[in-house]
Motif scaffolding. Structure first.
Motif, PDB file in Angstrom:
ATOM      1  N   TRP A  87      -0.745   4.315  17.175  1.00 19.26           N
ATOM      2  CA  TRP A  87      -0.119   3.718  15.996  1.00 19.26           C
ATOM      3  C   TRP A  87       1.162   2.960  16.324  1.00 19.26           C
ATOM      4  O   TRP A  87       1.533   2.019  15.628  1.00 19.26           O
ATOM      5  CB  TRP A  87       0.145   4.790  14.942  1.00 19.26           C
ATOM      6  CG  TRP A  87      -1.113   5.214  14.267  1.00 19.26           C
ATOM      7  CD1 TRP A  87      -1.784   6.393  14.420  1.00 19.26           C
ATOM      8  CD2 TRP A  87      -1.890   4.442  13.346  1.00 19.26           C
ATOM      9  NE1 TRP A  87      -2.931   6.410  13.662  1.00 19.26           N
ATOM     10  CE2 TRP A  87      -3.015   5.224  12.983  1.00 19.26           C
ATOM     11  CE3 TRP A  87      -1.751   3.174  12.790  1.00 19.26           C
ATOM     12  CZ2 TRP A  87      -3.983   4.770  12.089  1.00 19.26           C
ATOM     13  CZ3 TRP A  87      -2.714   2.716  11.901  1.00 19.26           C
ATOM     14  CH2 TRP A  87      -3.816   3.499  11.560  1.00 19.26           C
ATOM     15  N   HIS A 109       0.144  -3.372  14.334  1.00 12.77           N
ATOM     16  CA  HIS A 109       0.811  -4.195  13.341  1.00 12.77           C
ATOM     17  C   HIS A 109      -0.250  -4.895  12.504  1.00 12.77           C
ATOM     18  O   HIS A 109      -1.111  -5.594  13.033  1.00 12.77           O
ATOM     19  CB  HIS A 109       1.717  -5.245  13.994  1.00 12.77           C
ATOM     20  CG  HIS A 109       2.283  -6.227  13.011  1.00 12.77           C
ATOM     21  ND1 HIS A 109       3.198  -5.852  12.038  1.00 12.77           N
ATOM     22  CD2 HIS A 109       2.050  -7.553  12.821  1.00 12.77           C
ATOM     23  CE1 HIS A 109       3.502  -6.909  11.302  1.00 12.77           C
ATOM     24  NE2 HIS A 109       2.824  -7.958  11.755  1.00 12.77           N
ATOM     25  N   PHE A 110      -0.199  -4.686  11.191  1.00 14.17           N
ATOM     26  CA  PHE A 110      -1.098  -5.366  10.268  1.00 14.17           C
ATOM     27  C   PHE A 110      -0.269  -6.242   9.338  1.00 14.17           C
ATOM     28  O   PHE A 110       0.478  -5.722   8.508  1.00 14.17           O
ATOM     29  CB  PHE A 110      -1.893  -4.364   9.423  1.00 14.17           C
ATOM     30  CG  PHE A 110      -2.920  -3.580  10.187  1.00 14.17           C
ATOM     31  CD1 PHE A 110      -4.138  -4.152  10.528  1.00 14.17           C
ATOM     32  CD2 PHE A 110      -2.671  -2.276  10.571  1.00 14.17           C
ATOM     33  CE1 PHE A 110      -5.081  -3.432  11.227  1.00 14.17           C
ATOM     34  CE2 PHE A 110      -3.615  -1.545  11.271  1.00 14.17           C
ATOM     35  CZ  PHE A 110      -4.820  -2.126  11.603  1.00 14.17           C
ATOM     36  N   TYR A 136      -6.157  -5.652   6.368  1.00 13.26           N
ATOM     37  CA  TYR A 136      -6.283  -4.208   6.236  1.00 13.26           C
ATOM     38  C   TYR A 136      -7.621  -3.748   6.780  1.00 13.26           C
ATOM     39  O   TYR A 136      -8.593  -4.506   6.806  1.00 13.26           O
ATOM     40  CB  TYR A 136      -6.134  -3.782   4.770  1.00 13.26           C
ATOM     41  CG  TYR A 136      -4.773  -4.101   4.213  1.00 13.26           C
ATOM     42  CD1 TYR A 136      -3.692  -3.255   4.456  1.00 13.26           C
ATOM     43  CD2 TYR A 136      -4.545  -5.263   3.486  1.00 13.26           C
ATOM     44  CE1 TYR A 136      -2.433  -3.556   3.975  1.00 13.26           C
ATOM     45  CE2 TYR A 136      -3.291  -5.573   2.998  1.00 13.26           C
ATOM     46  CZ  TYR A 136      -2.239  -4.715   3.247  1.00 13.26           C
ATOM     47  OH  TYR A 136      -0.985  -5.023   2.778  1.00 13.26           O
ATOM     48  N   LYS A 165       4.809   4.421  11.806  1.00 16.48           N
ATOM     49  CA  LYS A 165       4.011   3.189  11.696  1.00 16.48           C
ATOM     50  C   LYS A 165       2.757   3.442  10.859  1.00 16.48           C
ATOM     51  O   LYS A 165       2.343   2.582  10.069  1.00 16.48           O
ATOM     52  CB  LYS A 165       3.628   2.682  13.088  1.00 16.48           C
ATOM     53  CG  LYS A 165       4.796   2.179  13.921  1.00 16.48           C
ATOM     54  CD  LYS A 165       5.310   0.841  13.409  1.00 16.48           C
ATOM     55  CE  LYS A 165       4.357  -0.300  13.653  1.00 16.48           C
ATOM     56  NZ  LYS A 165       4.283  -0.715  15.079  1.00 16.48           N
ATOM     57  N   SER A 217       3.802   3.731   7.206  1.00 20.71           N
ATOM     58  CA  SER A 217       4.061   2.407   6.653  1.00 20.71           C
ATOM     59  C   SER A 217       2.756   1.713   6.287  1.00 20.71           C
ATOM     60  O   SER A 217       2.637   1.080   5.224  1.00 20.71           O
ATOM     61  CB  SER A 217       4.849   1.562   7.662  1.00 20.71           C
ATOM     62  OG  SER A 217       4.992   0.239   7.210  1.00 20.71           O
ATOM     63  N   TYR A 218       1.753   1.825   7.171  1.00 15.87           N
ATOM     64  CA  TYR A 218       0.463   1.202   6.881  1.00 15.87           C
ATOM     65  C   TYR A 218      -0.183   1.833   5.648  1.00 15.87           C
ATOM     66  O   TYR A 218      -0.667   1.119   4.760  1.00 15.87           O
ATOM     67  CB  TYR A 218      -0.487   1.339   8.076  1.00 15.87           C
ATOM     68  CG  TYR A 218      -1.874   0.865   7.733  1.00 15.87           C
ATOM     69  CD1 TYR A 218      -2.178  -0.493   7.681  1.00 15.87           C
ATOM     70  CD2 TYR A 218      -2.877   1.773   7.398  1.00 15.87           C
ATOM     71  CE1 TYR A 218      -3.434  -0.934   7.324  1.00 15.87           C
ATOM     72  CE2 TYR A 218      -4.134   1.343   7.033  1.00 15.87           C
ATOM     73  CZ  TYR A 218      -4.412  -0.012   7.003  1.00 15.87           C
ATOM     74  OH  TYR A 218      -5.663  -0.445   6.625  1.00 15.87           O
ATOM     75  N   LYS A 272       1.516   0.621   2.458  1.00 16.60           N
ATOM     76  CA  LYS A 272       1.155  -0.749   2.085  1.00 16.60           C
ATOM     77  C   LYS A 272      -0.267  -0.813   1.525  1.00 16.60           C
ATOM     78  O   LYS A 272      -0.533  -1.532   0.565  1.00 16.60           O
ATOM     79  CB  LYS A 272       1.291  -1.675   3.303  1.00 16.60           C
ATOM     80  CG  LYS A 272       2.735  -1.902   3.734  1.00 16.60           C
ATOM     81  CD  LYS A 272       2.795  -2.736   5.005  1.00 16.60           C
ATOM     82  CE  LYS A 272       4.237  -2.909   5.476  1.00 16.60           C
ATOM     83  NZ  LYS A 272       4.302  -3.662   6.763  1.00 16.60           N
ATOM     84  N   TYR A 273      -1.154  -0.052   2.135  1.00 19.71           N
ATOM     85  CA  TYR A 273      -2.540  -0.044   1.652  1.00 19.71           C
ATOM     86  C   TYR A 273      -2.609   0.574   0.256  1.00 19.71           C
ATOM     87  O   TYR A 273      -3.304   0.048  -0.633  1.00 19.71           O
ATOM     88  CB  TYR A 273      -3.423   0.744   2.618  1.00 19.71           C
ATOM     89  CG  TYR A 273      -4.908   0.607   2.343  1.00 19.71           C
ATOM     90  CD1 TYR A 273      -5.627  -0.444   2.895  1.00 19.71           C
ATOM     91  CD2 TYR A 273      -5.579   1.509   1.530  1.00 19.71           C
ATOM     92  CE1 TYR A 273      -6.980  -0.589   2.646  1.00 19.71           C
ATOM     93  CE2 TYR A 273      -6.922   1.369   1.266  1.00 19.71           C
ATOM     94  CZ  TYR A 273      -7.622   0.325   1.838  1.00 19.71           C
ATOM     95  OH  TYR A 273      -8.954   0.187   1.566  1.00 19.71           O
TER      96      TYR A 273
END
Length: 330
Positions: free
Chosen positions: A142, A146-147, A152, A246, A249-250, A253-254
């Motif tokens: 992870w 970076h996305f 996604y 990380k 954070s993903y 956002k999702y």
């Protein structure tokens, strides 16, 4: 595995690319109480190919079909392919070669990521969802992920290690609920430590049928099910805070994208009940995690979906429609 419900018209198209690799795969066709010729077709395919198993169950919905597939899976890796979608035959060979090597080398990965293609009815242009910011052809965790916005992981892009789903995540999807693919790709990520990205266009995601669950008009009528999925994901996020920053954070956002979609669908329904349900969802976010709520509300999407009054709701829908065309996140 392939969840099947009234899929007789396109199941063969889904299965055909897998047939040449029968000695390397286990193909589970889970008939979810179909009322057309799907059960007979699944049985015929199973009778003709030793690596295909036809499983019949009373109708339980997409999630229950996946649960059944996981319960019957014996392979090292698990991939869901919806019955109206299909895999690229040549790219599948590359994916299978890589996965077989991880087993032979005793170095399995928790998740393999590949690209998918939006195949829309009547469109000559195919949009590819790829992940150019990910490390290519190397194992990573992870901290290397970076996305960018609009990129996604969806069910179409992931292959999980089977035991991660069944013995570590203990994943169980809700019955009689649409849009559970978001849960499928969300919850197991907490248990994923090693990933690998193959930059190949493996999965064809077919869009455009009038009765399809992601058709906008259909989604509006099923906003309550999108809301249920949203709540399950919110509860999971709140209960899993001690994870890689990380990854957190993903997931955040999702979850924000899912909450935006839910909010817009409830606004589009435009009933007293749906607007009250939207308000209640945002209250639940605030009560469950005040820090998460502040982040959501201060974000541009959080501001847009909470514009007050009838004019505000019209602006919300217009803004969302533009964003959806740009990013294609619904």
């Amino acid at each position: 595995m392939v969840p099947c419900y009234n899929s007789a018209d396109y199941l063969q198209r889904c299965v055909d690319p897998v047939l040449p690799y029968g000695d390397q795969v286990e193909l589970l066709l889970v008939d979810d109480g179909s009322t057309d010729q799907t059960p007979q077709l699944a049985d015929e395919l199973a009778a003709s190919h030793s690596f295909i198993q036809a499983i019949h169950q009373p109708n339980g919905g997409h999630g229950q079909a996946i649960n059944t597939g996981m319960a019957h899976a014996h392979g090292n890796y698990f991939k869901v392919v919806d019955s109206d979608d299909w895999l690229d035959q040549e790219k599948l060979a590359q994916a299978l070669a890589f996965l077989s090597k991880t087993i032979a080398d005793q170095q399995p990965v928790d998740m393999l990521i590949a690209n998918f293609i939006f195949d829309r009815v009547g469109s000559h242009h195919q949009k590819v969802m790829n992940y150019p910011q990910l490390p290519v052809r190397q194992r990573f965790g992870w901290d290397q992920v970076h996305f960018p916005f609009g990129k996604y992981l969806l069910m179409h892009s992931v292959i999980y290690r089977t035991k991660l789903l069944t013995e570590e995540a203990h994943l169980q999807l809700p019955r009689h609920t649409f849009y559970v693919d978001n849960i499928y790709v969300f919850e197991p990520l907490v248990y994923v430590k090693t990933m690998y990205y193959l930059d190949i266009d493996l999965y064809h995601y077919f869009l455009g049928r009038d009765d399809q669950s992601v058709n906008d008009a259909v989604m509006i009528t099923r906003a309550d099910q999108q809301l249920r999925v949203n709540r399950i994901m919110l509860d999971f996020y709140v209960r899993h805070q001690d994870i890689n920053p990380k990854l957190q954070s993903y997931l955040r956002k999702y979850l924000q994208i899912i909450t935006t979609i839910t909010s817009v669908l409830l606004i589009k329904q435009n009933t007293k009940g749906s607007l009250a349900a939207k308000k209640q969802l945002w209250k639940e976010i605030k009560d469950g995690d005040k820090h998460l709520y502040r982040q959501f509300r201060r974000n541009s999407f959080g501001i847009v979906v909470n514009l007050p009054g009838r004019v505000g709701r019209k602006m919300t829908v217009a803004t969302y429609n533009i964003a959806e065309k740009l990013y294609g996140f619904s």
